[in-house]
Scaffold this motif. Structure first.
Motif, PDB file in Angstrom:
ATOM      1  N   ALA A   1       0.892  -1.170  -0.004  1.00  0.00           N
ATOM      2  CA  ALA A   1      -0.125  -0.084   0.042  1.00  0.00           C
ATOM      3  C   ALA A   1       0.671   1.279   0.009  1.00  0.00           C
ATOM      4  CB  ALA A   1      -1.155   0.059   1.009  1.00  0.00           C
ATOM      5  N   SER A   2       2.019   1.222   0.647  1.00  0.00           N
ATOM      6  CA  SER A   2       2.860   2.429   0.971  1.00  0.00           C
ATOM      7  C   SER A   2       3.466   2.736  -0.664  1.00  0.00           C
ATOM      8  CB  SER A   2       3.684   2.117   1.858  1.00  0.00           C
ATOM      9  OG  SER A   2       2.931   2.228   3.233  1.00  0.00           O
ATOM     10  N   ALA A   3       4.072   1.748  -1.300  1.00  0.00           N
ATOM     11  CA  ALA A   3       4.665   1.609  -2.361  1.00  0.00           C
ATOM     12  C   ALA A   3       3.659   2.127  -3.403  1.00  0.00           C
ATOM     13  CB  ALA A   3       5.236   0.227  -2.743  1.00  0.00           C
ATOM     14  N   ASN A   4       2.365   1.644  -3.418  1.00  0.00           N
ATOM     15  CA  ASN A   4       1.479   2.404  -4.267  1.00  0.00           C
ATOM     16  C   ASN A   4       1.602   3.836  -4.405  1.00  0.00           C
ATOM     17  OD1 ASN A   4       0.719   0.101  -5.769  1.00  0.00           O
ATOM     18  ND2 ASN A   4      -0.739  -0.559  -4.218  1.00  0.00           N
ATOM     19  N   VAL A   5       1.279   4.231  -3.055  1.00  0.00           N
ATOM     20  CA  VAL A   5       1.176   5.790  -2.705  1.00  0.00           C
ATOM     21  C   VAL A   5       2.457   6.464  -3.312  1.00  0.00           C
ATOM     22  CG1 VAL A   5       1.208   7.539  -0.970  1.00  0.00           C
ATOM     23  CG2 VAL A   5      -0.095   5.527  -0.786  1.00  0.00           C
ATOM     24  N   LEU A   6       3.709   6.072  -3.131  1.00  0.00           N
ATOM     25  CA  LEU A   6       4.876   6.521  -3.561  1.00  0.00           C
ATOM     26  C   LEU A   6       4.779   6.483  -4.958  1.00  0.00           C
ATOM     27  CD1 LEU A   6       7.390   5.212  -0.844  1.00  0.00           C
ATOM     28  CD2 LEU A   6       6.337   7.420  -1.389  1.00  0.00           C
ATOM     29  N   ILE A   7       4.614   5.168  -5.974  1.00  0.00           N
ATOM     30  CA  ILE A   7       4.649   5.151  -7.264  1.00  0.00           C
ATOM     31  C   ILE A   7       3.817   5.942  -7.925  1.00  0.00           C
ATOM     32  CG2 ILE A   7       4.153   3.520  -9.036  1.00  0.00           C
ATOM     33  CD1 ILE A   7       5.172   1.230  -7.326  1.00  0.00           C
ATOM     34  N   ALA A   8       2.380   6.218  -7.096  1.00  0.00           N
ATOM     35  CA  ALA A   8       1.392   7.121  -7.744  1.00  0.00           C
ATOM     36  C   ALA A   8       2.238   8.710  -7.647  1.00  0.00           C
ATOM     37  CB  ALA A   8       0.132   6.930  -7.109  1.00  0.00           C
ATOM     38  N   PHE A   9       2.616   8.814  -6.566  1.00  0.00           N
ATOM     39  CA  PHE A   9       3.044  10.187  -6.549  1.00  0.00           C
ATOM     40  C   PHE A   9       4.434  10.410  -7.601  1.00  0.00           C
ATOM     41  CE2 PHE A   9       6.363  13.367  -5.008  1.00  0.00           C
ATOM     42  CZ  PHE A   9       5.588  14.264  -4.649  1.00  0.00           C
ATOM     43  N   TYR A  10       5.016   9.507  -7.917  1.00  0.00           N
ATOM     44  CA  TYR A  10       6.051   9.513  -8.882  1.00  0.00           C
ATOM     45  C   TYR A  10       5.576   9.709 -10.420  1.00  0.00           C
ATOM     46  CZ  TYR A  10      10.112   7.948 -11.949  1.00  0.00           C
ATOM     47  OH  TYR A  10      10.760   8.239 -12.871  1.00  0.00           O
TER      48      TYR A  10
ATOM     49  N   PHE B   1       2.688  10.777 -11.114  1.00  0.00           N
ATOM     50  CA  PHE B   1       2.037  12.018 -11.600  1.00  0.00           C
ATOM     51  C   PHE B   1       3.160  13.053 -11.659  1.00  0.00           C
ATOM     52  CE2 PHE B   1      -2.015   9.835 -10.468  1.00  0.00           C
ATOM     53  CZ  PHE B   1      -2.827  10.303 -11.281  1.00  0.00           C
ATOM     54  N   ARG B   2       4.015  13.002 -10.721  1.00  0.00           N
ATOM     55  CA  ARG B   2       4.882  14.194 -10.461  1.00  0.00           C
ATOM     56  C   ARG B   2       5.901  14.365 -11.615  1.00  0.00           C
ATOM     57  NH1 ARG B   2       6.162  18.932  -7.302  1.00  0.00           N
ATOM     58  NH2 ARG B   2       4.843  17.859  -5.623  1.00  0.00           N
ATOM     59  N   THR B   3       6.557  13.127 -11.925  1.00  0.00           N
ATOM     60  CA  THR B   3       7.497  12.923 -12.601  1.00  0.00           C
ATOM     61  C   THR B   3       7.167  12.769 -14.150  1.00  0.00           C
ATOM     62  OG1 THR B   3       8.909  12.369 -10.901  1.00  0.00           O
ATOM     63  CG2 THR B   3       9.991  12.032 -13.247  1.00  0.00           C
ATOM     64  N   LEU B   4       6.434  11.760 -14.354  1.00  0.00           N
ATOM     65  CA  LEU B   4       6.209  11.436 -15.768  1.00  0.00           C
ATOM     66  C   LEU B   4       4.949  12.179 -16.481  1.00  0.00           C
ATOM     67  CD1 LEU B   4       6.384   7.448 -15.137  1.00  0.00           C
ATOM     68  CD2 LEU B   4       8.032   8.855 -15.992  1.00  0.00           C
ATOM     69  N   LEU B   5       4.179  12.623 -15.426  1.00  0.00           N
ATOM     70  CA  LEU B   5       2.989  13.190 -16.105  1.00  0.00           C
ATOM     71  C   LEU B   5       3.172  14.746 -15.996  1.00  0.00           C
ATOM     72  CD1 LEU B   5       0.082  10.714 -15.006  1.00  0.00           C
ATOM     73  CD2 LEU B   5       1.104  11.127 -17.502  1.00  0.00           C
ATOM     74  N   SER B   6       3.989  15.008 -15.029  1.00  0.00           N
ATOM     75  CA  SER B   6       4.236  16.510 -14.664  1.00  0.00           C
ATOM     76  C   SER B   6       2.829  17.357 -14.128  1.00  0.00           C
ATOM     77  CB  SER B   6       4.669  17.453 -15.981  1.00  0.00           C
ATOM     78  OG  SER B   6       5.799  16.839 -16.362  1.00  0.00           O
ATOM     79  N   VAL B   7       2.271  16.558 -13.362  1.00  0.00           N
ATOM     80  CA  VAL B   7       1.128  17.154 -12.650  1.00  0.00           C
ATOM     81  C   VAL B   7       1.564  17.229 -11.217  1.00  0.00           C
ATOM     82  CG1 VAL B   7      -1.410  16.458 -12.017  1.00  0.00           C
ATOM     83  CG2 VAL B   7      -0.467  15.815 -14.292  1.00  0.00           C
ATOM     84  N   SER B   8       1.247  18.403 -10.757  1.00  0.00           N
ATOM     85  CA  SER B   8       1.649  18.600  -9.328  1.00  0.00           C
ATOM     86  C   SER B   8       0.434  18.449  -8.305  1.00  0.00           C
ATOM     87  CB  SER B   8       1.841  20.164  -8.971  1.00  0.00           C
ATOM     88  OG  SER B   8       0.702  20.775  -8.988  1.00  0.00           O
TER      89      SER B   8
END
Length: 154
Positions: A134-143, A145-152
């Protein structure tokens, strides 16, 4: 206190109130400058209208229903297992509300980590790797959105 009602009427009234509140709040929550027929508020507006019409249908069905169950409202009933079981979804919704409140202040990662691990803990997950996944999913989602999709994120 004793109340005679049925679940259709009760849930119909509840969702009617929620749909009216959401409909009033929608223009302030999703400001649109587009002049086309389909805007950012189109789908949420359709869902709110669907909720509104379904709640009216539930109210009509609740009024027409012949069977009405009598509910006794008292603090002593909170100790009954049946009532305690009904409190679980309410506590879960309270966790989601707290998440929505703290999200702008602590950010996406911390709030989401608290939520997913809190929910797992609340429902009694005992295996450690459930928390890790569950924690890894949160961190992957953040990565993503932030890095690959450039969504803040908040």
């Amino acid at each position: 206190m004793k109340i005679k009602t049925n679940s259709n009427l009760t849930s119909g009234i509840l969702f009617f109130i929620v749909s009216v509140i959401l409909r009033v709040m929608l223009p302030a929550q999703i400001p649109t400058l587009e002049t086309t027929e389909v805007t950012a508020a189109t789908v949420p507006s359709m869902l709110i209208h669907g909720m509104f019409f379904c709640s009216i249908l539930l109210i009509v069905l609740g009024i027409r229903a012949k069977e009405k169950k009598e509910y006794i409202i008292s603090l002593a009933r909170l100790k009954e297992p049946e009532v305690r079981q009904m409190l679980k979804p309410i506590l879960y919704m309270l966790m989601l509300l707290i998440y929505a409140i703290i999200l702008p202040y602590v950010g996406f990662v911390i709030a989401s980590l608290l939520l997913v691990n809190g929910v797992l803990l609340y429902f009694g997950a005992r295996v450690w790797y459930f928390y890790a996944i569950a924690s890894a999913n949160v961190l992957i989602a953040f990565y993503v959105f932030r890095t690959l999709l450039s969504v803040s994120l908040p």
